[in-house]
Design a protein around this motif. Sequence first.
Motif, mmCIF file in Angstrom:
data_model
loop_
_atom_site.group_PDB
_atom_site.id
_atom_site.type_symbol
_atom_site.label_atom_id
_atom_site.label_comp_id
_atom_site.label_asym_id
_atom_site.label_seq_id
_atom_site.Cartn_x
_atom_site.Cartn_y
_atom_site.Cartn_z
ATOM 1 N N PHE A 1 -40.097 -0.746 49.682
ATOM 2 C CA PHE A 1 -39.664 0.644 49.601
ATOM 3 C C PHE A 1 -38.152 0.763 49.447
ATOM 4 O O PHE A 1 -37.654 1.785 48.959
ATOM 5 N N THR A 2 -37.413 -0.274 49.828
ATOM 6 C CA THR A 2 -35.983 -0.285 49.528
ATOM 7 C C THR A 2 -35.756 -0.390 48.028
ATOM 8 O O THR A 2 -34.948 0.346 47.449
ATOM 9 N N PHE A 3 -36.497 -1.288 47.361
ATOM 10 C CA PHE A 3 -36.388 -1.420 45.909
ATOM 11 C C PHE A 3 -36.839 -0.131 45.215
ATOM 12 O O PHE A 3 -36.223 0.297 44.230
ATOM 13 N N VAL A 4 -37.908 0.487 45.709
ATOM 14 C CA VAL A 4 -38.398 1.735 45.119
ATOM 15 C C VAL A 4 -37.351 2.837 45.258
ATOM 16 O O VAL A 4 -37.057 3.572 44.303
ATOM 17 N N ALA A 5 -36.772 2.957 46.450
ATOM 18 C CA ALA A 5 -35.758 3.984 46.683
ATOM 19 C C ALA A 5 -34.530 3.758 45.798
ATOM 20 O O ALA A 5 -33.981 4.706 45.215
ATOM 21 N N LEU A 6 -34.099 2.506 45.677
ATOM 22 C CA LEU A 6 -32.942 2.206 44.834
ATOM 23 C C LEU A 6 -33.224 2.491 43.375
ATOM 24 O O LEU A 6 -32.366 3.014 42.650
ATOM 25 N N GLU A 7 -34.439 2.158 42.915
ATOM 26 C CA GLU A 7 -34.789 2.412 41.521
ATOM 27 C C GLU A 7 -34.764 3.914 41.214
ATOM 28 O O GLU A 7 -34.222 4.339 40.192
ATOM 29 N N HIS A 8 -35.330 4.719 42.104
ATOM 30 C CA HIS A 8 -35.322 6.155 41.886
ATOM 31 C C HIS A 8 -33.909 6.729 41.997
ATOM 32 O O HIS A 8 -33.539 7.637 41.247
ATOM 33 N N PHE A 9 -33.118 6.179 42.896
ATOM 34 C CA PHE A 9 -31.752 6.675 43.035
ATOM 35 C C PHE A 9 -30.931 6.387 41.787
ATOM 36 O O PHE A 9 -30.243 7.268 41.255
ATOM 37 N N PHE A 10 -30.990 5.146 41.282
ATOM 38 C CA PHE A 10 -30.202 4.802 40.112
ATOM 39 C C PHE A 10 -30.710 5.518 38.862
ATOM 40 O O PHE A 10 -29.942 5.824 37.949
ATOM 41 N N SER A 11 -32.012 5.791 38.802
ATOM 42 C CA SER A 11 -32.546 6.570 37.694
ATOM 43 C C SER A 11 -31.976 7.987 37.727
ATOM 44 O O SER A 11 -31.547 8.526 36.695
ATOM 45 N N TRP A 12 -31.952 8.586 38.921
ATOM 46 C CA TRP A 12 -31.363 9.915 39.076
ATOM 47 C C TRP A 12 -29.866 9.893 38.781
ATOM 48 O O TRP A 12 -29.341 10.763 38.073
#
Length: 297
Positions: A140-151
């Motif tokens: 979920f850290t990787f998921v959160a980072l992926e969504h953050f950098f996409s945003w």
Amino acid sequence: MVTSKPVRWRPASRLLVWMAILLGSAVANAVVEVMDAQRRGEMLAFWQPLVWEASSATLILLTLPLLWWGCQRWPLHADTWRRRLPLYLLASVAWSLVHVVGMMLLRHLVYASVGEHYVDGSSWPTRLLYEYLKDVRAFFTFVALEHFFSWFGRRRQGEAHLLVAPEDVPPEEPVDRPERFLVRKLGRDFLVATADIEYAQAAGNYMNLHVRGHDYPLRSTMAALEARLDPARFVRIHRSYVLNLGFLVSIEPLDNGEARAHLADGSALPCSRRQLPGLRAALGQGGTPPVSAATPA
């Protein structure tokens, strides 16, 4: 279609960055393992903890592209995260299973190549549970980072929050059935093809035109925009939404008489009870909601 294409962080570049981070962390953890063993009066060759840590990092690196693809395919938004959270939890279990089995196999192979035998003192159920409790946090850290950098990438390219008002510019002159709209945001001009607009959402005196995951604000009211769109293609489904029928996938009736319109990109829009008959009529469905509609144009 837009005049400027977002510059995205290439997957190869992301992998190189994560490779440096994970392998650097593996070396540091291996050093700590050796130091801890020395404090306990034990002898531990440096290559052993290095293999333990590097095998874990290698499997993470190999599975990251698949995880990134999943985040793009099933993004988490304010209106989708509750529905998709069980899917992400199930994915975390599968990801952990691949991670544990893969790294254990790598450890056995490396040990065998140097004439050693890798021994893990715990049973498989205990090992899987122990590793999952660590992996779920990493997942979920990787998921959160992926969504953050996409945003963050969308913001860098001029993409603001859906309901954020753009710069104050004079309204466009009305044009009958325009093929494209000129929108201006954060100092940049974009040409948005009418056929590419998946839906439009009202935001005060502005309309946010949604195109391929991006939002382009147009200074216009809902009524003015509706008058300029082809009624055979664009249908009002809510007081705040106009939908391009070409991107509609299915309609989900709700118990209160309203519905959700599901689009090809995975987003779901509210369809009010008042507007639902009009949507059905536009699809030629009469009084029965369709199972599916047209595919994206």
